[in-house]
Design an enzyme around this catalytic site. Structure first.
Site, PDB file in Angstrom:
ATOM      1  N   ASP A   1      10.090  -7.545  -3.123  1.00  0.00           N
ATOM      2  CA  ASP A   1       8.851  -7.789  -2.389  1.00  0.00           C
ATOM      3  C   ASP A   1       8.538  -9.273  -2.493  1.00  0.00           C
ATOM      4  O   ASP A   1       8.707  -9.859  -3.572  1.00  0.00           O
ATOM      5  CB  ASP A   1       7.713  -6.940  -3.009  1.00  0.00           C
ATOM      6  CG  ASP A   1       6.523  -6.789  -2.089  1.00  0.00           C
ATOM      7  OD1 ASP A   1       5.994  -7.823  -1.641  1.00  0.00           O
ATOM      8  OD2 ASP A   1       6.120  -5.638  -1.832  1.00  0.00           O
TER       9      ASP A   1
ATOM     10  N   TYR B   1       4.254  -5.978  17.335  1.00  0.00           N
ATOM     11  CA  TYR B   1       4.504  -5.218  16.097  1.00  0.00           C
ATOM     12  C   TYR B   1       5.200  -3.893  16.423  1.00  0.00           C
ATOM     13  O   TYR B   1       6.230  -3.536  15.839  1.00  0.00           O
ATOM     14  CB  TYR B   1       3.177  -4.962  15.364  1.00  0.00           C
ATOM     15  CG  TYR B   1       3.234  -3.779  14.448  1.00  0.00           C
ATOM     16  CD1 TYR B   1       3.846  -3.876  13.200  1.00  0.00           C
ATOM     17  CD2 TYR B   1       2.728  -2.533  14.829  1.00  0.00           C
ATOM     18  CE1 TYR B   1       3.936  -2.776  12.366  1.00  0.00           C
ATOM     19  CE2 TYR B   1       2.822  -1.429  14.009  1.00  0.00           C
ATOM     20  CZ  TYR B   1       3.427  -1.562  12.779  1.00  0.00           C
ATOM     21  OH  TYR B   1       3.529  -0.464  11.973  1.00  0.00           O
TER      22      TYR B   1
ATOM     23  N   TYR C   1       0.834  -1.215   0.000  1.00  0.00           N
ATOM     24  CA  TYR C   1       0.000   0.000   0.000  1.00  0.00           C
ATOM     25  C   TYR C   1       0.869   1.266   0.000  1.00  0.00           C
ATOM     26  O   TYR C   1       0.771   2.106  -0.905  1.00  0.00           O
ATOM     27  CB  TYR C   1      -0.909  -0.060   1.233  1.00  0.00           C
ATOM     28  CG  TYR C   1      -1.679   1.196   1.545  1.00  0.00           C
ATOM     29  CD1 TYR C   1      -2.349   1.920   0.552  1.00  0.00           C
ATOM     30  CD2 TYR C   1      -1.769   1.646   2.862  1.00  0.00           C
ATOM     31  CE1 TYR C   1      -3.076   3.061   0.869  1.00  0.00           C
ATOM     32  CE2 TYR C   1      -2.508   2.785   3.187  1.00  0.00           C
ATOM     33  CZ  TYR C   1      -3.145   3.491   2.188  1.00  0.00           C
ATOM     34  OH  TYR C   1      -3.865   4.622   2.503  1.00  0.00           O
TER      35      TYR C   1
ATOM     36  N   GLY D   1      -5.437  -2.408  24.150  1.00  0.00           N
ATOM     37  CA  GLY D   1      -4.173  -1.775  23.773  1.00  0.00           C
ATOM     38  C   GLY D   1      -4.324  -0.453  23.048  1.00  0.00           C
ATOM     39  O   GLY D   1      -3.332   0.241  22.814  1.00  0.00           O
TER      40      GLY D   1
ATOM     41  N   SER E   1       6.923   3.838  12.957  1.00  0.00           N
ATOM     42  CA  SER E   1       5.530   4.116  13.286  1.00  0.00           C
ATOM     43  C   SER E   1       5.464   4.961  14.553  1.00  0.00           C
ATOM     44  O   SER E   1       6.304   4.815  15.455  1.00  0.00           O
ATOM     45  CB  SER E   1       4.828   2.784  13.526  1.00  0.00           C
ATOM     46  OG  SER E   1       3.597   2.997  14.176  1.00  0.00           O
ATOM     47  N   ALA E   2       4.429   5.777  14.623  1.00  0.00           N
ATOM     48  CA  ALA E   2       4.215   6.565  15.837  1.00  0.00           C
ATOM     49  C   ALA E   2       3.942   5.665  17.031  1.00  0.00           C
ATOM     50  O   ALA E   2       3.975   6.119  18.177  1.00  0.00           O
ATOM     51  CB  ALA E   2       3.041   7.519  15.627  1.00  0.00           C
TER      52      ALA E   2
ATOM     53  N   LYS F   1       9.222  -2.208  15.696  1.00  0.00           N
ATOM     54  CA  LYS F   1       9.594  -0.898  15.133  1.00  0.00           C
ATOM     55  C   LYS F   1      10.585  -0.187  16.067  1.00  0.00           C
ATOM     56  O   LYS F   1      11.584   0.384  15.610  1.00  0.00           O
ATOM     57  CB  LYS F   1       8.344  -0.040  14.915  1.00  0.00           C
ATOM     58  CG  LYS F   1       7.407  -0.563  13.831  1.00  0.00           C
ATOM     59  CD  LYS F   1       8.032  -0.497  12.449  1.00  0.00           C
ATOM     60  CE  LYS F   1       7.113  -1.003  11.357  1.00  0.00           C
ATOM     61  NZ  LYS F   1       7.762  -1.118  10.043  1.00  0.00           N
TER      62      LYS F   1
HETATM   63  N1  UFG Z   1     -11.223   1.737  15.103  1.00  0.00           N
HETATM   64  C1  UFG Z   1     -12.571   1.471  15.272  1.00  0.00           C
HETATM   65  N2  UFG Z   1     -13.117   0.468  14.531  1.00  0.00           N
HETATM   66  C2  UFG Z   1     -12.387  -0.278  13.645  1.00  0.00           C
HETATM   67  C3  UFG Z   1     -11.014   0.003  13.486  1.00  0.00           C
HETATM   68  C4  UFG Z   1     -10.468   1.004  14.241  1.00  0.00           C
HETATM   69  O1  UFG Z   1     -13.251   2.133  16.053  1.00  0.00           O
HETATM   70  O2  UFG Z   1     -12.954  -1.188  13.011  1.00  0.00           O
HETATM   71  C5  UFG Z   1     -10.621   2.861  15.856  1.00  0.00           C
HETATM   72  C6  UFG Z   1      -9.476   2.497  16.763  1.00  0.00           C
HETATM   73  O3  UFG Z   1      -9.935   2.137  18.036  1.00  0.00           O
HETATM   74  C7  UFG Z   1      -8.649   3.791  16.745  1.00  0.00           C
HETATM   75  C8  UFG Z   1      -8.900   4.338  15.339  1.00  0.00           C
HETATM   76  O4  UFG Z   1     -10.089   3.736  14.894  1.00  0.00           O
HETATM   77  O5  UFG Z   1      -9.204   4.709  17.671  1.00  0.00           O
HETATM   78  C9  UFG Z   1      -7.776   4.024  14.370  1.00  0.00           C
HETATM   79  O6  UFG Z   1      -7.556   2.624  14.377  1.00  0.00           O
HETATM   80  P1  UFG Z   1      -6.600   1.930  13.286  1.00  0.00           P
HETATM   81  O7  UFG Z   1      -6.654   0.475  13.560  1.00  0.00           O
HETATM   82  O8  UFG Z   1      -6.973   2.389  11.933  1.00  0.00           O
HETATM   83  O9  UFG Z   1      -5.169   2.536  13.609  1.00  0.00           O
HETATM   84  P2  UFG Z   1      -4.315   2.499  14.954  1.00  0.00           P
HETATM   85  O10 UFG Z   1      -4.151   3.913  15.396  1.00  0.00           O
HETATM   86  O11 UFG Z   1      -4.826   1.546  15.933  1.00  0.00           O
HETATM   87  O12 UFG Z   1      -2.965   1.883  14.424  1.00  0.00           O
HETATM   88  C10 UFG Z   1      -2.247   2.542  13.412  1.00  0.00           C
HETATM   89  C11 UFG Z   1      -1.525   1.525  12.568  1.00  0.00           C
HETATM   90  C12 UFG Z   1      -0.471   0.834  13.358  1.00  0.00           C
HETATM   91  C13 UFG Z   1       0.417   1.807  14.024  1.00  0.00           C
HETATM   92  C14 UFG Z   1      -0.364   2.838  14.785  1.00  0.00           C
HETATM   93  C15 UFG Z   1       0.561   3.951  15.203  1.00  0.00           C
HETATM   94  O13 UFG Z   1      -2.436   0.559  12.082  1.00  0.00           O
HETATM   95  O14 UFG Z   1       0.308   0.087  12.456  1.00  0.00           O
HETATM   96  O15 UFG Z   1      -1.361   3.425  13.968  1.00  0.00           O
HETATM   97  O16 UFG Z   1      -0.030   4.860  16.010  1.00  0.00           O
HETATM   98  F1  UFG Z   1       1.217   1.170  14.879  1.00  0.00           F
END
Ligand code: UFG
Length: 360
Positions: free
Chosen positions: A31, A150, A11, A293, A124-125, A154
Protein backbone atom coordinates in the site's frame (compact mmCIF):
# COMPACT_ATOMS: atom_id res chain seq x y z
CA UNK A 1 -3.18 -19.34 1.76
CA UNK A 2 -0.74 -16.48 1.77
CA UNK A 3 -2.60 -13.56 0.20
CA UNK A 4 -1.02 -10.35 -1.04
CA UNK A 5 -3.47 -7.46 -0.75
CA UNK A 6 -2.76 -4.41 -2.86
CA UNK A 7 -4.37 -1.40 -1.20
CA UNK A 8 -4.82 -3.57 1.87
CA UNK A 9 -4.58 -0.69 4.36
CA UNK A 10 -7.67 1.06 2.98
CA UNK A 11 -11.31 0.91 4.00
CA UNK A 12 -12.22 -2.31 2.23
CA UNK A 13 -8.72 -3.81 2.31
CA UNK A 14 -8.43 -3.62 6.10
CA UNK A 15 -11.73 -5.45 6.50
CA UNK A 16 -10.64 -8.08 3.96
CA UNK A 17 -7.34 -8.50 5.82
CA UNK A 18 -9.13 -9.12 9.10
CA UNK A 19 -11.56 -11.66 7.66
CA UNK A 20 -8.70 -13.53 5.95
CA UNK A 21 -6.67 -13.68 9.16
CA UNK A 22 -9.69 -14.91 11.08
CA UNK A 23 -10.07 -17.72 8.54
CA UNK A 24 -6.46 -18.73 9.14
CA UNK A 25 -4.92 -17.22 5.99
CA UNK A 26 -1.72 -15.17 6.00
CA UNK A 27 -1.86 -11.56 4.87
CA UNK A 28 0.76 -9.41 3.19
CA UNK A 29 -0.12 -5.85 2.21
CA UNK A 30 1.35 -3.51 -0.36
CA UNK A 31 0.00 0.00 0.00
CA UNK A 32 1.36 3.48 -0.76
CA UNK A 33 -0.69 4.92 2.14
CA UNK A 34 -1.93 7.72 -0.15
CA UNK A 35 -5.51 7.26 1.06
CA UNK A 36 -5.06 4.86 3.96
CA UNK A 37 -3.10 4.46 7.16
CA UNK A 38 -0.82 2.04 8.96
CA UNK A 39 -3.04 2.37 11.97
CA UNK A 40 -5.81 0.41 10.24
CA UNK A 41 -3.52 -2.60 9.96
CA UNK A 42 -2.19 -2.17 13.48
CA UNK A 43 -5.78 -2.50 14.62
CA UNK A 44 -6.35 -5.49 12.35
CA UNK A 45 -3.39 -7.12 14.10
CA UNK A 46 -4.84 -6.22 17.48
CA UNK A 47 -8.28 -7.63 16.59
CA UNK A 48 -6.98 -10.84 15.05
CA UNK A 49 -3.97 -11.42 17.29
CA UNK A 50 -2.05 -12.12 14.08
CA UNK A 51 0.70 -10.36 12.18
CA UNK A 52 0.28 -8.44 8.91
CA UNK A 53 3.34 -7.69 6.78
CA UNK A 54 2.95 -4.19 5.35
CA UNK A 55 5.15 -3.03 2.49
CA UNK A 56 4.80 0.69 1.85
CA UNK A 57 5.38 0.96 -1.87
CA UNK A 58 3.86 2.19 -5.07
CA UNK A 59 2.58 -0.52 -7.40
CA UNK A 60 3.76 1.46 -10.41
CA UNK A 61 7.32 0.70 -9.24
CA UNK A 62 7.89 -2.68 -10.85
CA UNK A 63 11.23 -3.35 -9.14
CA UNK A 64 9.75 -2.68 -5.72
CA UNK A 65 6.81 -4.92 -6.58
CA UNK A 66 9.17 -7.71 -7.65
CA UNK A 67 11.11 -7.40 -4.40
CA UNK A 68 7.88 -7.70 -2.45
CA UNK A 69 6.94 -10.85 -4.37
CA UNK A 70 10.40 -12.29 -3.61
CA UNK A 71 10.10 -11.45 0.08
CA UNK A 72 6.49 -12.54 0.54
CA UNK A 73 6.03 -15.39 -1.92
CA UNK A 74 2.24 -15.05 -2.22
CA UNK A 75 -0.12 -17.81 -3.34
CA UNK A 76 -2.74 -15.32 -4.51
CA UNK A 77 -3.33 -11.62 -4.94
CA UNK A 78 -6.34 -9.50 -4.03
CA UNK A 79 -6.06 -6.30 -6.03
CA UNK A 80 -7.83 -3.47 -4.21
CA UNK A 81 -5.40 -0.64 -4.94
CA UNK A 82 -6.60 2.24 -7.05
CA UNK A 83 -8.00 5.73 -7.10
CA UNK A 84 -11.73 5.74 -6.45
CA UNK A 85 -13.24 9.24 -6.31
CA UNK A 86 -15.71 9.61 -9.15
CA UNK A 87 -15.69 13.44 -9.27
CA UNK A 88 -11.90 13.62 -9.07
CA UNK A 89 -11.66 11.20 -11.98
CA UNK A 90 -13.71 13.58 -14.14
CA UNK A 91 -11.41 16.47 -13.19
CA UNK A 92 -8.17 14.53 -13.71
CA UNK A 93 -8.88 11.59 -16.04
CA UNK A 94 -5.28 10.97 -17.10
CA UNK A 95 -4.20 10.45 -13.50
CA UNK A 96 -7.00 7.91 -13.06
CA UNK A 97 -6.21 6.01 -16.25
CA UNK A 98 -2.45 6.08 -15.55
CA UNK A 99 -2.75 4.99 -11.94
CA UNK A 100 -5.50 2.39 -12.08
CA UNK A 101 -4.40 0.80 -15.34
CA UNK A 102 -0.67 1.20 -14.65
CA UNK A 103 -0.88 -0.54 -11.26
CA UNK A 104 -2.72 -3.42 -12.84
CA UNK A 105 -0.19 -3.81 -15.68
CA UNK A 106 2.67 -4.00 -13.19
CA UNK A 107 0.84 -6.40 -10.96
CA UNK A 108 -0.20 -8.78 -13.73
CA UNK A 109 3.30 -8.76 -15.22
CA UNK A 110 4.93 -9.54 -11.88
CA UNK A 111 2.33 -12.23 -11.14
CA UNK A 112 3.26 -13.87 -14.44
CA UNK A 113 6.98 -13.68 -13.68
CA UNK A 114 6.43 -15.33 -10.31
CA UNK A 115 3.83 -17.79 -11.61
CA UNK A 116 1.13 -16.57 -9.23
CA UNK A 117 -2.08 -17.71 -10.88
CA UNK A 118 -4.84 -16.50 -8.64
CA UNK A 119 -6.16 -12.94 -8.67
CA UNK A 120 -9.25 -11.41 -7.09
CA UNK A 121 -10.00 -7.95 -8.49
CA UNK A 122 -12.03 -5.15 -6.86
CA UNK A 123 -14.37 -4.02 -9.56
CA UNK A 124 -17.55 -2.04 -9.28
CA UNK A 125 -21.18 -2.23 -10.30
CA UNK A 126 -20.43 1.00 -12.12
CA UNK A 127 -19.19 -1.18 -15.03
CA UNK A 128 -22.86 -1.81 -15.88
CA UNK A 129 -23.16 1.86 -16.80
CA UNK A 130 -26.58 3.34 -17.40
CA UNK A 131 -27.77 1.00 -20.12
CA UNK A 132 -28.33 -2.36 -18.42
CA UNK A 133 -31.79 -3.45 -17.22
CA UNK A 134 -32.34 -3.86 -13.48
CA UNK A 135 -31.47 -5.81 -11.50
CA UNK A 136 -28.12 -6.07 -13.23
CA UNK A 137 -26.67 -9.56 -13.40
CA UNK A 138 -23.20 -10.69 -14.38
CA UNK A 139 -24.42 -11.38 -17.90
CA UNK A 140 -25.72 -7.81 -18.31
CA UNK A 141 -23.94 -5.63 -20.80
CA UNK A 142 -20.73 -4.13 -19.39
CA UNK A 143 -18.90 -0.97 -20.41
CA UNK A 144 -21.79 0.92 -22.06
CA UNK A 145 -22.87 4.32 -20.78
CA UNK A 146 -20.28 4.61 -18.01
CA UNK A 147 -20.39 8.23 -16.90
CA UNK A 148 -16.88 8.83 -15.52
CA UNK A 149 -13.21 7.83 -15.99
CA UNK A 150 -13.07 6.00 -12.66
CA UNK A 151 -15.79 3.63 -13.87
CA UNK A 152 -14.08 3.33 -17.24
CA UNK A 153 -10.88 2.15 -15.54
CA UNK A 154 -12.80 -0.65 -13.81
CA UNK A 155 -14.40 -1.78 -17.09
CA UNK A 156 -11.05 -1.56 -18.91
CA UNK A 157 -9.26 -3.59 -16.24
CA UNK A 158 -11.97 -6.24 -16.50
CA UNK A 159 -11.34 -6.41 -20.25
CA UNK A 160 -7.57 -6.58 -19.73
CA UNK A 161 -8.01 -9.49 -17.32
CA UNK A 162 -10.20 -11.29 -19.86
CA UNK A 163 -7.41 -10.91 -22.44
CA UNK A 164 -4.72 -12.05 -20.01
CA UNK A 165 -6.73 -15.16 -19.13
CA UNK A 166 -6.69 -16.21 -22.80
CA UNK A 167 -2.89 -16.35 -22.69
CA UNK A 168 -2.73 -18.64 -19.67
CA UNK A 169 -5.45 -21.22 -19.04
CA UNK A 170 -4.10 -21.89 -15.55
CA UNK A 171 -4.98 -18.40 -14.34
CA UNK A 172 -7.93 -17.98 -11.98
CA UNK A 173 -9.19 -14.44 -12.22
CA UNK A 174 -12.16 -13.45 -10.10
CA UNK A 175 -13.82 -10.09 -10.65
CA UNK A 176 -15.92 -8.80 -7.76
CA UNK A 177 -18.38 -6.08 -8.73
CA UNK A 178 -19.16 -4.19 -5.56
CA UNK A 179 -22.39 -2.33 -5.11
CA UNK A 180 -22.22 0.32 -2.35
CA UNK A 181 -20.01 -0.78 0.56
CA UNK A 182 -20.92 0.85 3.88
CA UNK A 183 -20.55 0.28 7.62
CA UNK A 184 -17.59 -0.73 9.72
CA UNK A 185 -16.35 -3.66 11.75
CA UNK A 186 -18.64 -4.24 14.71
CA UNK A 187 -15.73 -3.67 17.12
CA UNK A 188 -15.66 0.00 16.13
CA UNK A 189 -11.89 -0.33 15.64
CA UNK A 190 -11.72 -0.26 11.83
CA UNK A 191 -13.90 1.69 9.43
CA UNK A 192 -14.02 4.27 6.67
CA UNK A 193 -11.71 7.24 7.15
CA UNK A 194 -12.23 9.75 4.33
CA UNK A 195 -9.39 12.25 4.16
CA UNK A 196 -11.52 15.05 2.72
CA UNK A 197 -15.18 15.92 2.58
CA UNK A 198 -16.78 12.53 1.98
CA UNK A 199 -18.01 11.91 -1.57
CA UNK A 200 -20.18 9.01 -0.55
CA UNK A 201 -23.50 9.16 1.21
CA UNK A 202 -22.89 7.09 4.34
CA UNK A 203 -19.78 8.79 5.73
CA UNK A 204 -21.42 12.13 5.05
CA UNK A 205 -24.59 11.15 6.91
CA UNK A 206 -22.49 9.84 9.76
CA UNK A 207 -20.57 13.12 10.06
CA UNK A 208 -23.81 15.12 10.04
CA UNK A 209 -25.21 12.86 12.78
CA UNK A 210 -22.05 13.56 14.77
CA UNK A 211 -22.38 17.31 14.32
CA UNK A 212 -19.19 17.60 12.29
CA UNK A 213 -21.18 18.81 9.27
CA UNK A 214 -24.37 20.78 9.22
CA UNK A 215 -26.68 18.91 6.87
CA UNK A 216 -26.80 16.25 4.19
CA UNK A 217 -27.33 17.46 0.64
CA UNK A 218 -29.72 15.03 -1.00
CA UNK A 219 -28.81 14.96 -4.66
CA UNK A 220 -32.24 15.25 -6.29
CA UNK A 221 -35.72 14.03 -5.40
CA UNK A 222 -37.17 13.87 -8.87
CA UNK A 223 -35.97 10.38 -9.85
CA UNK A 224 -38.42 7.67 -10.86
CA UNK A 225 -38.20 5.96 -7.46
CA UNK A 226 -40.81 5.61 -4.68
CA UNK A 227 -39.66 8.73 -2.79
CA UNK A 228 -37.88 10.43 -5.70
CA UNK A 229 -34.36 10.02 -4.29
CA UNK A 230 -31.64 7.76 -5.71
CA UNK A 231 -31.75 4.05 -4.87
CA UNK A 232 -28.61 1.97 -4.28
CA UNK A 233 -27.73 -1.51 -3.07
CA UNK A 234 -25.84 -0.87 0.19
CA UNK A 235 -23.74 -3.82 1.33
CA UNK A 236 -22.06 -4.10 4.74
CA UNK A 237 -18.29 -3.95 4.41
CA UNK A 238 -17.82 -7.06 6.57
CA UNK A 239 -20.13 -9.03 4.28
CA UNK A 240 -18.22 -7.65 1.32
CA UNK A 241 -14.91 -8.66 2.91
CA UNK A 242 -16.24 -12.20 3.40
CA UNK A 243 -17.06 -12.24 -0.30
CA UNK A 244 -13.33 -11.83 -0.97
CA UNK A 245 -12.51 -14.72 1.32
CA UNK A 246 -15.07 -16.87 -0.49
CA UNK A 247 -13.59 -15.87 -3.86
CA UNK A 248 -10.07 -16.65 -2.67
CA UNK A 249 -11.06 -20.05 -1.35
CA UNK A 250 -13.13 -21.07 -4.40
CA UNK A 251 -11.56 -23.14 -7.15
CA UNK A 252 -12.72 -21.39 -10.27
CA UNK A 253 -10.99 -21.55 -13.63
CA UNK A 254 -10.62 -18.70 -16.11
CA UNK A 255 -12.31 -15.38 -15.51
CA UNK A 256 -15.44 -15.21 -13.36
CA UNK A 257 -17.36 -12.09 -12.38
CA UNK A 258 -19.64 -11.82 -9.35
CA UNK A 259 -21.95 -9.12 -8.07
CA UNK A 260 -21.44 -8.44 -4.38
CA UNK A 261 -24.54 -6.74 -3.06
CA UNK A 262 -27.67 -7.52 -1.11
CA UNK A 263 -29.98 -7.75 -4.12
CA UNK A 264 -32.21 -4.89 -3.08
CA UNK A 265 -32.03 -1.12 -3.00
CA UNK A 266 -32.60 1.66 -0.47
CA UNK A 267 -33.24 5.31 -1.23
CA UNK A 268 -31.20 8.23 0.09
CA UNK A 269 -34.05 9.17 2.42
CA UNK A 270 -34.34 5.59 3.69
CA UNK A 271 -30.63 5.63 4.50
CA UNK A 272 -30.91 8.93 6.36
CA UNK A 273 -33.90 7.61 8.31
CA UNK A 274 -32.21 4.31 9.17
CA UNK A 275 -29.13 6.15 10.41
CA UNK A 276 -31.25 8.59 12.39
CA UNK A 277 -33.08 5.69 14.11
CA UNK A 278 -29.85 3.97 15.03
CA UNK A 279 -28.08 7.12 16.22
CA UNK A 280 -31.24 8.36 17.89
CA UNK A 281 -30.84 11.88 16.70
CA UNK A 282 -32.25 13.90 13.87
CA UNK A 283 -30.17 14.26 10.74
CA UNK A 284 -30.86 17.53 8.93
CA UNK A 285 -30.94 17.39 5.16
CA UNK A 286 -31.92 19.48 2.21
CA UNK A 287 -32.69 18.49 -1.32
CA UNK A 288 -30.34 20.00 -3.89
CA UNK A 289 -29.81 19.48 -7.61
CA UNK A 290 -29.01 15.95 -8.81
CA UNK A 291 -25.30 15.11 -9.09
CA UNK A 292 -24.10 14.88 -12.68
CA UNK A 293 -23.87 11.29 -13.90
CA UNK A 294 -25.88 9.70 -11.05
CA UNK A 295 -28.31 6.99 -12.10
CA UNK A 296 -31.74 6.77 -10.44
CA UNK A 297 -31.51 3.13 -9.34
CA UNK A 298 -28.76 0.55 -8.97
CA UNK A 299 -29.11 -2.88 -7.45
CA UNK A 300 -27.95 -6.28 -8.48
CA UNK A 301 -28.95 -9.87 -8.93
CA UNK A 302 -26.72 -11.73 -6.46
CA UNK A 303 -27.71 -15.32 -7.20
CA UNK A 304 -24.43 -16.22 -8.91
CA UNK A 305 -22.31 -15.39 -5.85
CA UNK A 306 -24.68 -17.46 -3.71
CA UNK A 307 -24.55 -20.45 -6.05
CA UNK A 308 -20.88 -20.46 -7.01
CA UNK A 309 -19.18 -18.84 -4.01
CA UNK A 310 -21.68 -19.78 -1.31
CA UNK A 311 -21.73 -16.10 -0.38
CA UNK A 312 -24.81 -14.17 0.70
CA UNK A 313 -24.84 -10.78 2.44
CA UNK A 314 -26.08 -11.32 6.00
CA UNK A 315 -26.23 -7.82 7.45
CA UNK A 316 -28.98 -5.24 7.09
CA UNK A 317 -28.85 -1.53 6.33
CA UNK A 318 -29.52 -0.88 10.02
CA UNK A 319 -26.63 -3.14 11.04
CA UNK A 320 -24.36 -1.14 8.76
CA UNK A 321 -25.61 2.20 10.11
CA UNK A 322 -25.18 1.00 13.69
CA UNK A 323 -21.61 -0.16 13.02
CA UNK A 324 -20.74 3.02 11.10
CA UNK A 325 -22.10 5.07 13.99
CA UNK A 326 -20.10 3.12 16.57
CA UNK A 327 -16.97 3.69 14.46
CA UNK A 328 -17.78 7.41 14.11
CA UNK A 329 -18.30 7.90 17.84
CA UNK A 330 -15.19 6.02 18.84
CA UNK A 331 -13.00 7.61 16.13
CA UNK A 332 -14.23 11.14 15.43
CA UNK A 333 -10.95 11.88 13.65
CA UNK A 334 -10.70 8.52 11.95
CA UNK A 335 -7.30 6.93 12.47
CA UNK A 336 -5.56 10.19 13.30
CA UNK A 337 -3.98 10.28 16.74
CA UNK A 338 -6.23 13.16 17.77
CA UNK A 339 -8.97 10.60 18.06
CA UNK A 340 -7.24 9.00 20.99
CA UNK A 341 -6.71 12.21 22.93
CA UNK A 342 -9.62 14.49 22.20
CA UNK A 343 -13.29 13.80 21.69
CA UNK A 344 -15.38 16.94 21.10
CA UNK A 345 -18.29 17.28 23.44
CA UNK A 346 -20.83 17.15 20.64
CA UNK A 347 -19.75 13.59 19.85
CA UNK A 348 -20.33 12.30 23.36
CA UNK A 349 -23.24 9.93 23.75
CA UNK A 350 -26.22 11.77 25.16
CA UNK A 351 -26.37 11.76 28.98
CA UNK A 352 -29.88 10.31 28.91
CA UNK A 353 -28.47 7.17 27.40
CA UNK A 354 -29.97 7.82 23.98
CA UNK A 355 -26.64 7.78 22.18
CA UNK A 356 -24.86 4.66 21.07
CA UNK A 357 -22.05 3.94 23.49
CA UNK A 358 -18.95 2.54 21.82
CA UNK A 359 -17.80 -0.78 23.25
CA UNK A 360 -15.03 -0.52 25.88
N1 UFG B 1 -25.91 11.07 -2.36
C1 UFG B 1 -26.55 12.19 -1.84
N2 UFG B 1 -25.80 13.05 -1.11
C2 UFG B 1 -24.46 12.87 -0.88
C3 UFG B 1 -23.83 11.73 -1.42
C4 UFG B 1 -24.58 10.87 -2.17
O1 UFG B 1 -27.75 12.37 -2.02
O2 UFG B 1 -23.84 13.71 -0.21
C5 UFG B 1 -26.72 10.09 -3.12
C6 UFG B 1 -26.29 9.84 -4.54
O3 UFG B 1 -26.91 10.74 -5.42
C7 UFG B 1 -26.72 8.38 -4.74
C8 UFG B 1 -26.55 7.78 -3.35
O4 UFG B 1 -26.57 8.86 -2.45
O5 UFG B 1 -28.10 8.34 -5.06
C9 UFG B 1 -25.25 7.00 -3.18
O6 UFG B 1 -24.18 7.85 -3.54
P1 UFG B 1 -22.65 7.43 -3.26
O7 UFG B 1 -21.82 8.57 -3.70
O8 UFG B 1 -22.52 6.98 -1.86
O9 UFG B 1 -22.45 6.15 -4.18
P2 UFG B 1 -22.61 5.98 -5.75
O10 UFG B 1 -23.70 4.99 -5.97
O11 UFG B 1 -22.71 7.25 -6.46
O12 UFG B 1 -21.19 5.39 -6.13
C10 UFG B 1 -20.77 4.19 -5.55
C11 UFG B 1 -19.27 4.21 -5.40
C12 UFG B 1 -18.60 4.22 -6.73
C13 UFG B 1 -19.11 3.13 -7.59
C14 UFG B 1 -20.61 3.12 -7.64
C15 UFG B 1 -21.07 1.84 -8.29
O13 UFG B 1 -18.87 5.36 -4.68
O14 UFG B 1 -17.23 4.00 -6.52
O15 UFG B 1 -21.16 3.13 -6.33
O16 UFG B 1 -22.41 1.80 -8.49
F1 UFG B 1 -18.65 3.29 -8.83
Amino acid sequence: MRALLTGGAGYIGSHVALELLERGHEVVVIDDLSNSSRESLRRVEELSGRKVDLYVADLSDIDATREIFVASNPDAVIHLAGLKAVGESVADPIRYYRTNLGCTFTLVQVMREFRVKKLVFSSSATVYGTIADLPVSESSVVGQGITNPYGQTKAMIEQILQDVAVTDPEMQLTILRYFNPIGAHESGRIGEDPRQVPNNLLPFVSQVAAGVREEVSVFGDGFATPDGTGVRDYVHVVDLARGHVAALEASLGGVRAFNLGTGHGSSVLQVIKAFSRVARRSIPYKVVAPRLGDVAVSYGNVVKAAEELGWVAQRTLEDACRDAWRWQLANPYGYSSQANSFVPERLDPKPDGCGVVPPP
